[in-house]
Design a protein around this motif. Sequence first.
Motif, PDB file in Angstrom:
ATOM      1  N   HIS A  43     -20.341  77.914  15.158  1.00 59.54           N
ATOM      2  CA  HIS A  43     -21.194  76.741  14.947  1.00 59.54           C
ATOM      3  C   HIS A  43     -20.682  75.539  15.740  1.00 59.54           C
ATOM      4  O   HIS A  43     -21.459  74.821  16.371  1.00 59.54           O
ATOM      5  N   VAL A  44     -19.380  75.323  15.708  1.00 63.33           N
ATOM      6  CA  VAL A  44     -18.784  74.193  16.438  1.00 63.33           C
ATOM      7  C   VAL A  44     -18.926  74.395  17.941  1.00 63.33           C
ATOM      8  O   VAL A  44     -19.122  73.437  18.689  1.00 63.33           O
ATOM      9  N   ALA A  45     -18.890  75.651  18.389  1.00 64.52           N
ATOM     10  CA  ALA A  45     -19.036  75.944  19.815  1.00 64.52           C
ATOM     11  C   ALA A  45     -20.476  75.784  20.292  1.00 64.52           C
ATOM     12  O   ALA A  45     -20.735  75.794  21.491  1.00 64.52           O
ATOM     13  N   GLY A  46     -21.415  75.673  19.366  1.00 61.63           N
ATOM     14  CA  GLY A  46     -22.801  75.456  19.758  1.00 61.63           C
ATOM     15  C   GLY A  46     -23.654  76.703  19.724  1.00 61.63           C
ATOM     16  O   GLY A  46     -24.824  76.669  20.077  1.00 61.63           O
ATOM     17  N   ILE A  47     -23.089  77.814  19.286  1.00 63.18           N
ATOM     18  CA  ILE A  47     -23.856  79.050  19.174  1.00 63.18           C
ATOM     19  C   ILE A  47     -24.687  78.988  17.895  1.00 63.18           C
ATOM     20  O   ILE A  47     -24.184  78.634  16.842  1.00 63.18           O
ATOM     21  N   SER A  49     -27.156  76.991  17.169  1.00 68.65           N
ATOM     22  CA  SER A  49     -27.568  75.642  16.755  1.00 68.65           C
ATOM     23  C   SER A  49     -29.029  75.372  17.075  1.00 68.65           C
ATOM     24  O   SER A  49     -29.513  74.277  16.832  1.00 68.65           O
ATOM     25  N   TRP A  51     -32.572  75.926  19.803  1.00 72.13           N
ATOM     26  CA  TRP A  51     -32.910  75.834  21.217  1.00 72.13           C
ATOM     27  C   TRP A  51     -32.680  74.419  21.725  1.00 72.13           C
ATOM     28  O   TRP A  51     -33.041  73.453  21.085  1.00 72.13           O
ATOM     29  N   ALA A  52     -32.093  74.315  22.865  1.00 77.27           N
ATOM     30  CA  ALA A  52     -31.890  73.012  23.490  1.00 77.27           C
ATOM     31  C   ALA A  52     -33.122  72.684  24.335  1.00 77.27           C
ATOM     32  O   ALA A  52     -33.659  73.544  25.036  1.00 77.27           O
ATOM     33  N   ARG A  54     -34.733  71.585  27.369  1.00 71.66           N
ATOM     34  CA  ARG A  54     -34.353  71.438  28.774  1.00 71.66           C
ATOM     35  C   ARG A  54     -35.566  70.962  29.555  1.00 71.66           C
ATOM     36  O   ARG A  54     -36.411  71.744  29.965  1.00 71.66           O
TER      37      ARG A  54
END
Length: 58
Positions: A43-47, A49, A51-52, A54
């Motif tokens: 979670h902290v690594a961004g997995i 979280s 869709w970003a 873009r």
Amino acid sequence: MLGIIAAVLFFIAFLINAADIATNDVFTSVNFMLIGLMLLALHVAGIGSGWAARGRRR
């Protein structure tokens, strides 16, 4: 989402440890804590979280 799952696993590990529930070797409180730590690290690594967004820069 992974942070919430990690919190639930930490709570289950706490209940197993606090109630001194006898479980087999797979479902120990330490195993739940380790899985929770792995999910928290993801979670902290961004997995997981979401869709970003873009978009194109102008």
